[in-house]
Design a protein around this motif. Sequence first.
Motif, PDB file in Angstrom:
ATOM      1  N   GLN A 173     -35.330  -3.534 -49.243  1.00  0.00           N
ATOM      2  CA  GLN A 173     -34.316  -4.551 -49.307  1.00  0.00           C
ATOM      3  C   GLN A 173     -34.943  -5.429 -48.243  1.00  0.00           C
ATOM      4  OE1 GLN A 173     -31.775  -3.728 -51.856  1.00  0.00           O
ATOM      5  NE2 GLN A 173     -31.789  -6.064 -51.789  1.00  0.00           N
ATOM      6  N   ASN A 174     -34.882  -6.809 -48.544  1.00  0.00           N
ATOM      7  CA  ASN A 174     -34.747  -7.736 -47.557  1.00  0.00           C
ATOM      8  C   ASN A 174     -33.926  -7.362 -46.353  1.00  0.00           C
ATOM      9  OD1 ASN A 174     -35.683 -10.160 -46.112  1.00  0.00           O
ATOM     10  ND2 ASN A 174     -34.739 -11.527 -47.536  1.00  0.00           N
ATOM     11  N   GLY A 175     -34.283  -7.585 -45.267  1.00  0.00           N
ATOM     12  CA  GLY A 175     -33.488  -7.263 -44.161  1.00  0.00           C
ATOM     13  C   GLY A 175     -33.173  -5.722 -43.531  1.00  0.00           C
ATOM     14  N   SER A 176     -34.309  -4.871 -43.981  1.00  0.00           N
ATOM     15  CA  SER A 176     -34.468  -3.492 -43.873  1.00  0.00           C
ATOM     16  C   SER A 176     -35.092  -3.503 -42.330  1.00  0.00           C
ATOM     17  CB  SER A 176     -35.266  -2.615 -44.595  1.00  0.00           C
ATOM     18  OG  SER A 176     -34.562  -2.631 -46.066  1.00  0.00           O
ATOM     19  N   ARG A 177     -34.548  -2.579 -41.716  1.00  0.00           N
ATOM     20  CA  ARG A 177     -34.947  -2.358 -40.229  1.00  0.00           C
ATOM     21  C   ARG A 177     -36.232  -1.450 -40.447  1.00  0.00           C
ATOM     22  NH1 ARG A 177     -31.978  -4.935 -36.565  1.00  0.00           N
ATOM     23  NH2 ARG A 177     -29.807  -5.442 -37.222  1.00  0.00           N
ATOM     24  N   ALA A 178     -37.023  -1.364 -39.389  1.00  0.00           N
ATOM     25  CA  ALA A 178     -38.268  -0.608 -39.352  1.00  0.00           C
ATOM     26  C   ALA A 178     -38.117   0.895 -39.713  1.00  0.00           C
ATOM     27  CB  ALA A 178     -39.119  -0.627 -37.963  1.00  0.00           C
TER      28      ALA A 178
END
Length: 366
Positions: free
Chosen positions: A299-304
């Motif tokens: 999802q766009n905005g996912s953290r590493a």
Amino acid sequence: MGFNCGIVGLPNVGKSTLFNALTSTAQAETANYPFCTIEPNSGRVSVPDSRLRRIAEAAKSEKIVPTYLEFVDIAGLVKGASTGEGLGNQFLGNIREVDAILHVLRCFADSNITHVEETVDPVRDAEVVETELMLADLESLEKRVEPLAKKARAGEREAAAELDLMERVLEVLRDGQPARRTVLKEGEERPFQMLQLLSSKPVLYVCNVEEDKAGGGNVFSESVGSYAQAQGAASVVISAKIEAEVSQLEDAEEKQEFLEAIGLKETGLDRLIRAGYGLLDLITYFTAGPNEARAWTVQNGSRAPEAAGRIHTDFETGFICAETIAGNDYVELGGEQACKDAGKMRQEGRDYLVRDGDVIFYRFNV
């Protein structure tokens, strides 16, 4: 975590033909009568992305593994579905399970194929389905409001906040608008999703046109385009008949020759898959090495760490850092070592928001 798009619409608009072309199978039965599809069929479809091939070439990878979307072919809906008409209850239940809706609309005239409303009017058909979803949402919320109001009057702060959101959604629905048009306050995205409203799901209108209109559409698809724009949605033109023919060709060169012969640059399915990907606000990152180059969906905005968990839960729980290279740099410089030497590899921590096109090497310890 998977991402899926439900293919919906009135009976006999080309849903199952489109699904078969998407998945290149005869998995969904096609026939000229309503409710041909009863149990939903599903199939995974690779997402076309030319970046993956270039990254594989730079990494000298033996194997290329694309990322996928799942498409679900759902039974045709008729007017009155919200009160159980036709296969209404089953249809609405199946929609509740998908992440986004691909709404197929018949944008062609053919006396040999019956239409449940007898005439071709794609905007009317779109409104029929949209109305049934909104009526189901209205009934669902109205049942929940009074118990919630009692809790709010008793001083429960969470109940008061949820009631405020619910009442604003009801106002939108009673105004004849889908729930997704509700203006949300900061931090309400998750509570809004938890309401599980059918008309809150993102929609892409798929205009199924006759074969000779696949390139530019027709008057029907133009009317759908205007309707979609007014709804804050998108539309795409496709000929399910052409896509079914292309899907039967196994050789990529043969497919391209066929498309060029009828004046098309790419398949409508490629456009549709990319549009579905964008509809779900998804991005792709890559991993690459001598064994394989692989695309991963997040999802766009996912953290590493969350993105690392798409590969394996151990990568997320034992996350140390993400060694990250921009995709363009990886291709232009010729792989990992060249990027390291040029200072183009970055070490990113837990708060890093993964970007579309990143090539990532995870460091983890379990």
